[in-house]
Scaffold this motif. Structure first.
Motif, short mmCIF file in Angstrom:
data_model
loop_
_atom_site.label_atom_id
_atom_site.label_comp_id
_atom_site.label_asym_id
_atom_site.label_seq_id
_atom_site.Cartn_x
_atom_site.Cartn_y
_atom_site.Cartn_z
N ALA A 85 46.47 35.15 33.32
CA ALA A 85 46.23 34.97 34.75
C ALA A 85 44.74 34.85 35.01
O ALA A 85 43.95 35.63 34.49
CB ALA A 85 46.79 36.17 35.52
N VAL B 270 47.20 37.19 39.64
CA VAL B 270 47.87 36.62 40.80
C VAL B 270 49.24 36.13 40.36
O VAL B 270 49.34 35.16 39.59
CB VAL B 270 47.07 35.46 41.41
N ARG C 103 41.00 34.55 37.21
CA ARG C 103 40.31 35.24 38.30
C ARG C 103 40.53 34.47 39.60
O ARG C 103 40.80 33.29 39.60
CB ARG C 103 38.82 35.34 38.01
N ARG C 104 40.37 35.20 40.71
CA ARG C 104 40.49 34.54 42.00
C ARG C 104 39.20 33.80 42.32
O ARG C 104 38.12 34.31 42.07
CB ARG C 104 40.78 35.56 43.10
N ALA D 103 46.97 28.00 34.82
CA ALA D 103 46.68 28.66 36.10
C ALA D 103 47.67 29.75 36.45
O ALA D 103 47.55 30.38 37.50
CB ALA D 103 46.66 27.62 37.22
N GLU E 104 46.87 31.72 48.35
CA GLU E 104 46.84 32.53 47.13
C GLU E 104 46.94 31.65 45.88
O GLU E 104 46.18 31.82 44.91
CB GLU E 104 48.00 33.55 47.14
N ASN E 105 47.89 30.71 45.90
CA ASN E 105 48.06 29.83 44.75
C ASN E 105 46.86 28.90 44.58
O ASN E 105 46.45 28.59 43.46
CB ASN E 105 49.33 29.00 44.90
N THR F 119 40.79 28.34 37.87
CA THR F 119 41.03 27.73 36.56
C THR F 119 40.32 26.41 36.39
O THR F 119 39.65 26.16 35.39
CB THR F 119 42.55 27.53 36.36
N SER G 95 44.08 30.73 42.81
CA SER G 95 44.37 30.84 41.38
C SER G 95 44.07 29.52 40.67
O SER G 95 43.49 29.50 39.58
CB SER G 95 45.83 31.23 41.17
#
Length: 381
Positions: free
Chosen positions: A32, A6, A34-35, A122, A140-141, A148, A144
């Motif tokens: 990066a 992401v 995982r979602r 993150a 989206e952020n 984490t 992410s």
């Protein structure tokens, strides 16, 4: 869910000589993440509550397109917060706090990380972390960040229809007590079908579906005069939907459903309350498990009844403590008007007269001063 990278969407960009825009100019360091699966949990919650996208959008006071974007993992955090309040959806597996923003701040404090350190982990910018901890920023952020700091974040369990944390493995194997079954059969008559049958259940039905023998009460055809079910309480709404559909289609005359009292779902308010008689039981019932041990329900129960008479209701109330709640007066008025017109023609076409003859569960609609059932149009013979 597969791993994905992401990239920050709001970071600064730079322009190369040929005018092509690339970015961000400053990429966070680190791997990066995982979602998060939070959006998957949100979609499951909406489906479990029987809420359509437009219905949820209206409740959350956002556009339907915003719900579509949200369920795709995009859009502003403000939309997510509004949906949380509308469902309701409580987040577990993160940290204590009054809202999502406070939970994020408390989680970072528990991990003893600065904003800059967390941004690196993150793969976000520090400013984006600050936005999220203020209840702003993008979904989206947020996904992410959650992947984490809280990879196991989920919806808080709805305890009102569960037996308890210690019974989750076998919590649906609970059998209706004889002290309830006996007066029920005396008043409403013998049970023709138990779609949620079990080999150890005391329900004496002429026919029953057994999962152990390959039966599926949600798919196999229902028939008979009276159907009684005590469905799996960890996911009983699909069973309630099936019962309503089979009764409204006329495939069964009477449907009795013993379920937890849960009145905030869209299905209850638009289907159950409009068509069923509801009996609120006084006190709990001692259900037995596979080992024969009894335990009283830690939640309230109701008997949802379709197709019964006022005389049966009065007789049942004499035998089982509780209170009857009548079906919606508006729905009753529609039913009276529908049954009074007989077989009539609307715009030159014959239409169905009653619920049992309609073979569908679509609503009534006023058309040329006649009450008809509507699907894609008036149903013809």
């Amino acid at each position: 869910m597969a791993d994905c990278i992401v990239a920050p969407e709001n970071g600064p960009t730079k322009t190369v000589a040929d005018g092509e825009t690339v970015g961000p100019a400053v990429k966070p360091r680190g791997r990066a993440p995982r979602r998060s699966n939070l959006i998957d949990e949100l979609v499951k919650a909406r489906v479990a509550e029987f809420r359509s996208v437009p219905n949820l959008a209206e409740m959350a006071d956002v556009a339907p397109e915003a719900i579509v974007e949200l369920e795709a993992g995009r859009g502003p955090v403000a939309t997510l917060t509004a949906v949380f309040k509308a469902l309701p959806f409580k987040v577990a597996g993160l940290a204590q706090g009054e809202d999502l923003a406070e939970k994020l701040r408390n989680r970072r404090d528990a991990l003893e990380l600065s904003v800059e350190e967390l941004a690196v982990k993150a793969a976000l910018l520090p400013d984006q972390i600050v936005e999220l901890e203020a209840g702003e920023g993008s979904v989206e952020n947020l996904l992410s960040l959650l992947a984490t700091v809280a990879p196991k974040v989920r919806r808080h369990a709805q305890e009102r229809s569960h037996w308890g944390p210690g019974d989750k493995k076998d919590r649906d194997a609970r059998f209706t007590p004889e002290r309830f079954l006996k007066p029920m059969v005396e008043v409403f008559g013998p049970i023709d079908l138990d779609p949620c049958g079990h080999a150890l259940s005391p329900v004496a039905a002429r026919r029953r579906f057994l999962l152990a023998e390959g039966d599926d009460g949600l798919k196999d055809p229902w028939s008979g005069r009276l159907v009684f079910m005590n469905p799996p309480y960890s996911g009983y709404l699909p069973w309630m939907t099936r019962a309503y559909g089979e009764w409204s289609a006329g495939r069964v005359e009477v449907a009795l459903c013993l379920v937890p009292v849960r009145t905030d779902s869209d299905f209850f308010q638009t289907k159950v309350a409009a068509a069923a008689d509801i009996y609120l039981l006084r006190g709990g019932l001692p259900f037995s498990n596979r080992a024969g041990k009894s335990r009283t329900t830690p939640f309230s129960l109701m008997l949802v009844a379709y197709g019964i008479t006022d005389r049966q209701k009065a007789n049942f109330a004499k035998r089982v403590p509780g209170l009857w709640v009548k079906a919606s007066a508006v729905a009753a008025d529609l039913a009276r008007q529908a049954t009074s017109i007989g077989w009539r023609k609307v715009r030159g076409r014959p239409v169905w007269r009653t619920v049992s003859e309609a073979r569908c569960d679509c609503p009534f609609k006023a058309l040329d001063s006649q009450w008809v059932r509507v699907c894609c149009g008036p149903r013809t013979i």
